[in-house]
Design a protein around this motif. Structure first.
Motif, PDB file in Angstrom:
ATOM      1  N   GLN A 174       0.831  -1.205   0.000  1.00  0.00           N
ATOM      2  CA  GLN A 174       0.000   0.000   0.000  1.00  0.00           C
ATOM      3  C   GLN A 174       0.866   1.257   0.000  1.00  0.00           C
ATOM      4  O   GLN A 174       0.580   2.215  -0.713  1.00  0.00           O
ATOM      5  CB  GLN A 174      -0.947   0.004   1.196  1.00  0.00           C
ATOM      6  CG  GLN A 174      -2.079  -0.999   1.062  1.00  0.00           C
ATOM      7  CD  GLN A 174      -2.883  -1.153   2.341  1.00  0.00           C
ATOM      8  OE1 GLN A 174      -2.355  -1.031   3.440  1.00  0.00           O
ATOM      9  NE2 GLN A 174      -4.167  -1.448   2.195  1.00  0.00           N
ATOM     10  N   THR A 178       0.880   3.986  -2.978  1.00  0.00           N
ATOM     11  CA  THR A 178       0.544   5.366  -2.662  1.00  0.00           C
ATOM     12  C   THR A 178       1.690   6.304  -3.043  1.00  0.00           C
ATOM     13  O   THR A 178       1.467   7.364  -3.630  1.00  0.00           O
ATOM     14  CB  THR A 178       0.240   5.513  -1.153  1.00  0.00           C
ATOM     15  OG1 THR A 178      -0.816   4.610  -0.818  1.00  0.00           O
ATOM     16  CG2 THR A 178      -0.198   6.922  -0.804  1.00  0.00           C
ATOM     17  N   GLN A 181       1.740   6.727  -6.778  1.00  0.00           N
ATOM     18  CA  GLN A 181       0.661   7.582  -7.257  1.00  0.00           C
ATOM     19  C   GLN A 181       0.966   9.048  -6.958  1.00  0.00           C
ATOM     20  O   GLN A 181       0.643   9.932  -7.743  1.00  0.00           O
ATOM     21  CB  GLN A 181      -0.671   7.180  -6.630  1.00  0.00           C
ATOM     22  CG  GLN A 181      -1.207   5.877  -7.175  1.00  0.00           C
ATOM     23  CD  GLN A 181      -2.447   5.401  -6.441  1.00  0.00           C
ATOM     24  OE1 GLN A 181      -2.763   5.860  -5.348  1.00  0.00           O
ATOM     25  NE2 GLN A 181      -3.153   4.462  -7.050  1.00  0.00           N
ATOM     26  N   ASP A 182       1.595   9.319  -5.817  1.00  0.00           N
ATOM     27  CA  ASP A 182       1.978  10.698  -5.462  1.00  0.00           C
ATOM     28  C   ASP A 182       2.978  11.252  -6.454  1.00  0.00           C
ATOM     29  O   ASP A 182       2.937  12.423  -6.803  1.00  0.00           O
ATOM     30  CB  ASP A 182       2.539  10.763  -4.042  1.00  0.00           C
ATOM     31  CG  ASP A 182       1.486  10.539  -2.980  1.00  0.00           C
ATOM     32  OD1 ASP A 182       0.280  10.597  -3.307  1.00  0.00           O
ATOM     33  OD2 ASP A 182       1.865  10.284  -1.816  1.00  0.00           O
TER      34      ASP A 182
END
Length: 185
Positions: A174, A178, A181-182
């Motif tokens: 995760q 994340t 994606q940032d």
């Protein structure tokens, strides 16, 4: 009424939404909807007023006076007071708890209860959708991750320790997703 304005309200309105029923009179019901449902409600009211439907039932969210959205089921029914005027009665039931339970069941159906990650069922649904998208020439990628020798952990240290390893691995995945994606945005 024929313009979609509220002309009468049951006192239960105030208990449901916290809005004083006197101040709610002469306002449109759609004014109490959260933005994403306003058009849906207004379109249903217009369709009934234009005699396209006699009645409609829809689920939508109304805004409580304190700001929180509340799920309701709204049953709209056409009433003709004479040959030229059409009004609508709206019966509104609080279905908030039922909708919350539906969302929870939907989440459980698509996620692993231990890790919170998407489960095999979600994977199958997503893979089927990706295969359909491939027919439209959309590109995609599949990442398959296997925890080597995980059975050894379960067999030697027990399932409780295996669960701890799975949770830690899930958090790492995760975090990596994340973080990726940032960077994209």
């Amino acid at each position: 009424d024929e313009k979609g304005m509220i002309r009468f309200i049951n006192p239960a309105w105030e208990a449901l939404l916290g809005h004083d029923f006197k101040s709610s009179l002469t306002k449109e019901l759609s004014q109490f909807c959260i933005p994403e449902f306003k058009n849906k409600l207004q379109n249903s009211i217009t369709a009934i007023l234009n005699h396209h439907f006699q009645q409609q039932t829809l689920q939508l969210q109304l805004q409580h006076k304190l700001g929180n959205p509340i799920w309701v089921e709204c049953r709209l029914q056409s009433i003709k007071s004479d040959t030229t005027r059409t009004s609508i009665t709206a019966s509104i039931d609080n279905i908030h708890e039922r909708k919350q339970a539906e969302f929870q069941l939907q989440h459980l159906a698509l996620h692993d209860t231990l890790t919170g990650l998407h489960n095999r069922h979600y994977f199958d649904l997503s893979l089927n959708q990706l295969c359909k998208d491939t027919q439209n020439k959309k590109q995609h990628a599949l990442l398959y991750i296997d925890l080597d020798h995980f059975k050894v952990i379960n067999d030697s240290l027990g399932h409780q320790q295996g669960d701890i390893v799975l949770k830690k691995a899930a958090k790492l995945f995760q975090h990596a997703i994340t973080e990726g994606q940032d960077r994209k945005s």
